[in-house]
Design an enzyme around this catalytic site. Structure first.
Site, PDB file in Angstrom:
ATOM      1  N   GLU A 164       0.806  -1.234   0.000  1.00  0.00           N
ATOM      2  CA  GLU A 164       0.000   0.000   0.000  1.00  0.00           C
ATOM      3  C   GLU A 164       0.836   1.279   0.000  1.00  0.00           C
ATOM      4  OE1 GLU A 164      -2.709  -0.554   3.305  1.00  0.00           O
ATOM      5  OE2 GLU A 164      -3.380  -2.501   2.543  1.00  0.00           O
ATOM      6  N   GLU A 273      -6.269 -10.720  -0.989  1.00  0.00           N
ATOM      7  CA  GLU A 273      -7.048 -10.416   0.225  1.00  0.00           C
ATOM      8  C   GLU A 273      -8.536 -10.305  -0.074  1.00  0.00           C
ATOM      9  OE1 GLU A 273      -5.537  -7.023   2.403  1.00  0.00           O
ATOM     10  OE2 GLU A 273      -3.445  -7.521   1.998  1.00  0.00           O
TER      11      GLU A 273
END
Ligand code: G3I
Length: 356
Positions: A164, A273
């Site tokens: 991220e 995810e």
């Protein structure tokens, strides 16, 4: 719902016909699992794993080992867990998950080495005001990757090295590491991980960059530059935290196009995810569960056609999911319910893996 059987690989009706024509009629037939179906396709099906239910709940362990061939530590490989004290690495929690995986023939996705969350306070201080932040980051990466390297007792062959690092607008995220080290920290992190285990496959992992748009364009451009610069990056993780209802999941065409352009850089693509929120949709429970099943099916189907090699869910049972805590609302984003019963989403995933 369609029922698959492990022994014959056929639908239950066909299995019954087979049993009347030879096999003993009273022979128990174990159901075919997601894991069996993924094995047959040569891909991994995975789930994020939490330490507490793994230690305390038999149904959690059984379901995990039966249905999945890959695990990701939901939390305990992150810096705040493995290096809470500077220079002292504590792998007891992550080792327990890695040992469970090894005992059940599952692989492990290492998650995650460099992130702006779940860092111990001392590391944040070193990044902010310390003398040698690069050294601290390097030592962390090398310490963790070495512990799980290819020639260790329980190797971790794949790492989410950087997690991220970009914003929704596709800019470099302002983090402890970008502030301390500048944008070059990304390339350095991959180089340090590679040095610690030259056999490990190293991934960049992010959310909201699954379809086409500003963020996924930026992820693609960044990876193109890293690959072009000879940085050892081997793959990209598309997190896939999505929901039912209009605009809460990428379209199939956008997702396929994005995976194709990432693979064209020579990168492996994993879904890392996935979960599908119900709270983003409307209508009665049964229709929302059907919508959820459709989202799981559409995305898995697109990903299989586009050549992804690993498909991981962020959990597997609604009994243990980050979504209610994060959103403050009850949900049910995973394919098993809180009693470990298979939901429509489970059957949808199985049908897609079976190629139906
Ligand atoms: O460890 C403490 C514990 O000591 C304390 O008693 C408890 C009380 O709240 O909190 C515990 O920390 C929690 C931690 O998970 C470990 O359980 C944090 O509050 C909680 O915020 C934290 O949430 C995790 C989150 O990452 C952190 O941002 C979620 O479980 C985890 O699912 C989530 O995972 C991330 C991926 O790593 C990266 N991509 C997004 C994904 C979802 O946010």
């Amino acid at each position: 719902t369609t029922r698959f059987t492990r022994r014959t690989g056929l639908l239950a009706g066909a299995a019954l016909a087979a049993s009347t024509s030879g096999a003993r009629a009273d022979e128990a037939v174990a159901p075919i699992t997601l894991r069996d179906l993924a094995d047959a396709r040569g891909i991994r099906i995975g789930a994020a794993v939490a330490s507490r239910p793994l230690a305390n709940e038999l149904a959690y362990r059984d379901t995990l080992a039966r249905e999945f061939s890959s695990v990701t530590c939901e939390n305990v490989m992150k810096p705040s867990f493995v290096q809470a004290t500077p220079g002292y690495f504590d792998f007891h929690a992550s080792d327990a998950i890695v040992a469970f995986a090894a005992a059940h023939g599952m692989t492990v996705r290492g998650h995650t080495l460099v992130w702006h969350q779940q860092n111990p306070a001392w590391l944040e201080r070193v990044a902010a005001v310390g003398e040698n932040p690069a050294g601290a980051l390097r030592d962390h990466i090398v310490g963790v990757v070495r512990h799980y390297r290819n020639d260790s007792p329980a190797p971790v062959p794949v790492w989410d090295v950087v997690n991220e690092a970009l914003t929704d607008n596709g800019l470099m995220r302002d983090t402890l590491w970008s502030r301390a080290l500048g944008p070059g920290y990304l390339a350095d992190a991959f180089r340090w991980a590679h040095e610690a285990d030259p056999d490990a496959r190293l991934f960049y992992n992010d959310f909201g960059a699954e379809g086409l748009g500003r963020k996924s364009n930026a992820v693609h451009a960044m990876l193109r530059d890293l690959v072009g610069g000879g940085v050892p990056v081997h793959g990209v993780g598309l997190q896939m935290h999505v929901g039912i209802g209009h605009g809460h999941a990428p379209s199939g065409t956008d997702l396929a196009a994005n995976i194709a352009r990432l693979r064209a850089l020579g990168l492996e693509v994993h879904v890392t995810e996935m979960d599908v929120k119900l709270q983003t949709g409307t209508g009665p429970d049964a229709s929302r569960l059907a919508d959820q099943a459709q989202v799981y099916a559409d995305i898995l189907s697109t990903c299989l056609d586009a050549g992804i090699t690993s498909f991981t869910l962020w959990g597997f049972t609604d009994a243990h999911s980050w979504i209610p805590g994060f959103t403050g609302k009850p949900d049910g984003a995973l394919p098993f319910d809180t009693a470990y019963e298979q939901k429509p989403a489970y059957h949808a995933l199985a049908r897609v893996l079976a190629g139906d």
